[in-house]
Design an enzyme around this catalytic site. Structure first.
Site, PDB file in Angstrom:
ATOM      1  N   CYS A 271       0.865  -2.313  15.600  1.00 13.20           N
ATOM      2  CA  CYS A 271       0.930  -1.995  14.176  1.00 13.20           C
ATOM      3  C   CYS A 271       0.192  -3.030  13.339  1.00 13.20           C
ATOM      4  O   CYS A 271       0.407  -4.239  13.488  1.00 13.20           O
ATOM      5  CB  CYS A 271       2.386  -1.897  13.724  1.00 13.20           C
ATOM      6  SG  CYS A 271       2.574  -1.504  11.973  1.00 13.20           S
TER       7      CYS A 271
ATOM      8  N   GLU B  83       0.826  -1.194   0.000  1.00 18.32           N
ATOM      9  CA  GLU B  83       0.000   0.000   0.000  1.00 18.32           C
ATOM     10  C   GLU B  83       0.865   1.251   0.000  1.00 18.32           C
ATOM     11  O   GLU B  83       1.909   1.305   0.647  1.00 18.32           O
ATOM     12  CB  GLU B  83      -0.946  -0.008   1.207  1.00 18.32           C
ATOM     13  CG  GLU B  83      -1.953  -1.142   1.138  1.00 18.32           C
ATOM     14  CD  GLU B  83      -2.901  -1.198   2.326  1.00 18.32           C
ATOM     15  OE1 GLU B  83      -3.759  -2.091   2.333  1.00 18.32           O
ATOM     16  OE2 GLU B  83      -2.786  -0.369   3.250  1.00 18.32           O
TER      17      GLU B  83
ATOM     18  N   GLY C  16       6.762  -2.129   6.399  1.00 19.26           N
ATOM     19  CA  GLY C  16       8.127  -2.625   6.518  1.00 19.26           C
ATOM     20  C   GLY C  16       9.060  -1.725   7.304  1.00 19.26           C
ATOM     21  O   GLY C  16       8.764  -0.569   7.589  1.00 19.26           O
ATOM     22  N   GLU C  17      10.216  -2.285   7.668  1.00 19.52           N
ATOM     23  CA  GLU C  17      11.310  -1.565   8.320  1.00 19.52           C
ATOM     24  C   GLU C  17      12.344  -1.224   7.243  1.00 19.52           C
ATOM     25  O   GLU C  17      13.061  -2.096   6.755  1.00 19.52           O
ATOM     26  CB  GLU C  17      11.935  -2.424   9.419  1.00 19.52           C
ATOM     27  CG  GLU C  17      13.286  -1.949   9.938  1.00 19.52           C
ATOM     28  CD  GLU C  17      13.298  -0.511  10.427  1.00 19.52           C
ATOM     29  OE1 GLU C  17      14.067   0.292   9.848  1.00 19.52           O
ATOM     30  OE2 GLU C  17      12.554  -0.196  11.378  1.00 19.52           O
TER      31      GLU C  17
ATOM     32  N   CYS D 154      -1.611   6.220  10.064  1.00 21.70           N
ATOM     33  CA  CYS D 154      -0.371   5.638  10.581  1.00 21.70           C
ATOM     34  C   CYS D 154      -0.646   4.338  11.327  1.00 21.70           C
ATOM     35  O   CYS D 154      -1.498   4.271  12.202  1.00 21.70           O
ATOM     36  CB  CYS D 154       0.296   6.640  11.512  1.00 21.70           C
ATOM     37  SG  CYS D 154       1.882   6.095  12.146  1.00 21.70           S
TER      38      CYS D 154
ATOM     39  N   CYS E 239       5.841  -5.135  15.917  1.00 21.21           N
ATOM     40  CA  CYS E 239       5.402  -4.142  16.898  1.00 21.21           C
ATOM     41  C   CYS E 239       3.933  -4.402  17.223  1.00 21.21           C
ATOM     42  O   CYS E 239       3.105  -4.590  16.328  1.00 21.21           O
ATOM     43  CB  CYS E 239       5.591  -2.732  16.349  1.00 21.21           C
ATOM     44  SG  CYS E 239       7.326  -2.321  16.015  1.00 21.21           S
TER      45      CYS E 239
ATOM     46  N   CYS F 280       6.205  -7.055   7.487  1.00 14.41           N
ATOM     47  CA  CYS F 280       7.259  -6.578   8.379  1.00 14.41           C
ATOM     48  C   CYS F 280       7.569  -7.660   9.407  1.00 14.41           C
ATOM     49  O   CYS F 280       6.670  -8.335   9.901  1.00 14.41           O
ATOM     50  CB  CYS F 280       6.832  -5.298   9.094  1.00 14.41           C
ATOM     51  SG  CYS F 280       8.149  -4.548  10.090  1.00 14.41           S
TER      52      CYS F 280
ATOM     53  N   SER G 194      11.826   6.427   8.452  1.00 14.66           N
ATOM     54  CA  SER G 194      11.371   6.068   9.793  1.00 14.66           C
ATOM     55  C   SER G 194      11.864   4.675  10.147  1.00 14.66           C
ATOM     56  O   SER G 194      11.691   3.735   9.375  1.00 14.66           O
ATOM     57  CB  SER G 194       9.842   6.110   9.860  1.00 14.66           C
ATOM     58  OG  SER G 194       9.380   5.660  11.124  1.00 14.66           O
TER      59      SER G 194
ATOM     60  N   LEU H 218       9.595   5.522  18.553  1.00 17.71           N
ATOM     61  CA  LEU H 218       9.981   5.362  19.956  1.00 17.71           C
ATOM     62  C   LEU H 218       8.876   4.666  20.758  1.00 17.71           C
ATOM     63  O   LEU H 218       9.059   3.564  21.260  1.00 17.71           O
ATOM     64  CB  LEU H 218      10.301   6.728  20.551  1.00 17.71           C
ATOM     65  CG  LEU H 218      10.874   6.736  21.963  1.00 17.71           C
ATOM     66  CD1 LEU H 218      12.207   6.004  22.019  1.00 17.71           C
ATOM     67  CD2 LEU H 218      11.012   8.165  22.477  1.00 17.71           C
ATOM     68  N   HIS H 219       7.765   5.366  20.955  1.00 21.67           N
ATOM     69  CA  HIS H 219       6.516   4.810  21.484  1.00 21.67           C
ATOM     70  C   HIS H 219       6.538   4.420  22.962  1.00 21.67           C
ATOM     71  O   HIS H 219       5.489   4.051  23.504  1.00 21.67           O
ATOM     72  CB  HIS H 219       6.055   3.609  20.655  1.00 21.67           C
ATOM     73  CG  HIS H 219       5.988   3.885  19.193  1.00 21.67           C
ATOM     74  ND1 HIS H 219       5.265   4.938  18.676  1.00 21.67           N
ATOM     75  CD2 HIS H 219       6.582   3.267  18.129  1.00 21.67           C
ATOM     76  CE1 HIS H 219       5.393   4.951  17.356  1.00 21.67           C
ATOM     77  NE2 HIS H 219       6.195   3.954  17.002  1.00 21.67           N
TER      78      HIS H 219
END
Length: 382
Positions: free
Chosen positions: A121, A94, A168-169, A342, A118, A114, A200, A223-224
């Protein structure tokens, strides 16, 4: 794609120059070809009239310009566009365009799924399949630029910023992402400045060090959480690269450009990381870090255990950080009515771990039920 042909979207300018020289062509032809592909948006070599007939014929025999296929497009009430793109392997990714008054931001994916898992996500629930090629990454920019121009007029909506914040990372697909970003920033292609391309990352430290040396784009860190205990739960890669190491690197990331800051993304989860003590811990963590903080209201998805923090809680958290000198904003949620906000990007991933079959079915049905503008194939759009 014809397996005997090379996809020119996989080549940045210097690589394209080397390729043409290997084909016994003059180096200046690379500039002409590069501009035809990225600035003009032409895929048919026969239309590249300043290349000469012999070269055009050679390109037709040796090369191609293959793109992902647009299989669906959704448009949010706020003007956000989301495209579902089918790859050659059958997976889907996407891509999202977010228009604002003075800018247009394209959110680009770097992987099919990914692997970082997380917990908040949507993409993570799909599992991981593979990295995207340079062509599949820059192809998202190419397609979005053409779609926006074709549907809105050449000057109505324009991509001014790119954020590597899709599926993805990015740093786990380092070489292809860096190559694609170099095309985005090339004046012969899309001409974006390094401050208008943002990567990111959840904090893959060795690759962050490499990125700092080879591609000084804007940096955003997912971070989160303000403590290792909580971040281990929300962002599991923290177990490998804990906060002390991450923050140490962020402090020196822009040491040669002291006016630049690292953006820290912080999703606001009700009762999890949004309390006054969390704000105090975050203030302590970011002491003497050249930082700005984006607070992100959580965007729910099927089967999630989390809820969005209230507006009052988010505002109080933001105000406390600002009071202590940390530049903090609350990100405006865009495109959440089409699952483009997001943390919501999911695509359709053939998960090698098979962990997401039930989740994928529920997610697809929820998207179909909510969408009033789920459109059509790329042929119908054209």
């Amino acid at each position: 794609m014809d397996q005997q042909k090379v996809n020119l979207l996989n080549y940045n300018y210097s690589q394209l120059r080397e390729l043409l020289m290997a084909w016994d062509e003059k180096p200046f032809r690379a500039q002409q070809l590069f501009q035809w592909i990225h600035q003009v948006g032409i895929r048919d070599f026969a239309q590249m009239t300043n290349l000469g007939k012999v070269l055009r014929n050679k390109l037709s025999q040796l090369a191609c310009i293959d793109l992902p296929e647009i299989v669906a497009c959704q448009k949010s009430a706020d003007g956000t566009h989301k495209w579902l793109l089918k790859l050659e392997c059958g997976n889907c990714i996407e891509t999202v365009f977010i228009p604002e008054a003075n800018r247009g931001t394209l959110c680009v994916s770097s992987q099919v799924g990914c692997a970082l898992n997380c917990s908040f996500c949507s993409t993570a629930k799909q599992g991981f399949n593979r990295n995207l090629s340079t062509a599949e990454i820059i192809g998202q920019v190419w397609l979005a630029a053409r779609e926006l121009s074709d549907n809105n007029g050449a000057h109505d909506k324009k991509i001014t910023n790119v954020v590597m914040m899709g599926m993805g990372e990015p740093l786990l697909n380092f070489d292809n992402v860096v190559s694609a970003m170099s095309i985005m920033m090339d004046d012969l292609a899309y001409g974006l400045s390094k401050r208008r391309v943002t990567l990111s990352t959840s904090g893959v430290l060795p690759e962050m060090e490499r990125l700092r040396e080879v591609s000084p784009v804007a940096l955003a860190v997912s971070l989160h959480a303000p403590t290792d205990e909580l971040r281990n739960e929300l962002v599991p890669i923290n177990k490998k690269y804990p906060l002390s190491q991450l923050i140490s690197l962020c402090k020196r990331y822009f040491k040669d450009e002291p006016r630049r800051k690292v953006t820290f993304e912080y999703v606001m989860l009700k009762g999890v990381n949004d309390q006054p003590e969390h704000a105090s811990q975050l203030i302590k963590l970011l002491h003497n870090v050249p930082a700005k903080v984006n607070l992100i209201p959580f965007n729910p998805f099927p089967l999630t255990q989390y809820q969005r923090s209230s507006r009052e809680t988010i505002d109080a958290f933001r105000d406390k950080l600002i009071k202590h000198g940390i530049n903090t904003i609350t990100r405006k949620t865009r495109g959440d009515d089409i699952d483009a906000a997001c943390g919501q990007l999911a695509g359709e991933v053939k998960d090698k771990t098979t962990r997401s079959q039930r989740w994928q079915k529920l997610h697809f049905m929820s998207k179909t039920d909510k969408s009033t503008e789920l459109t059509i194939s790329s042929e119908e759009i054209a």
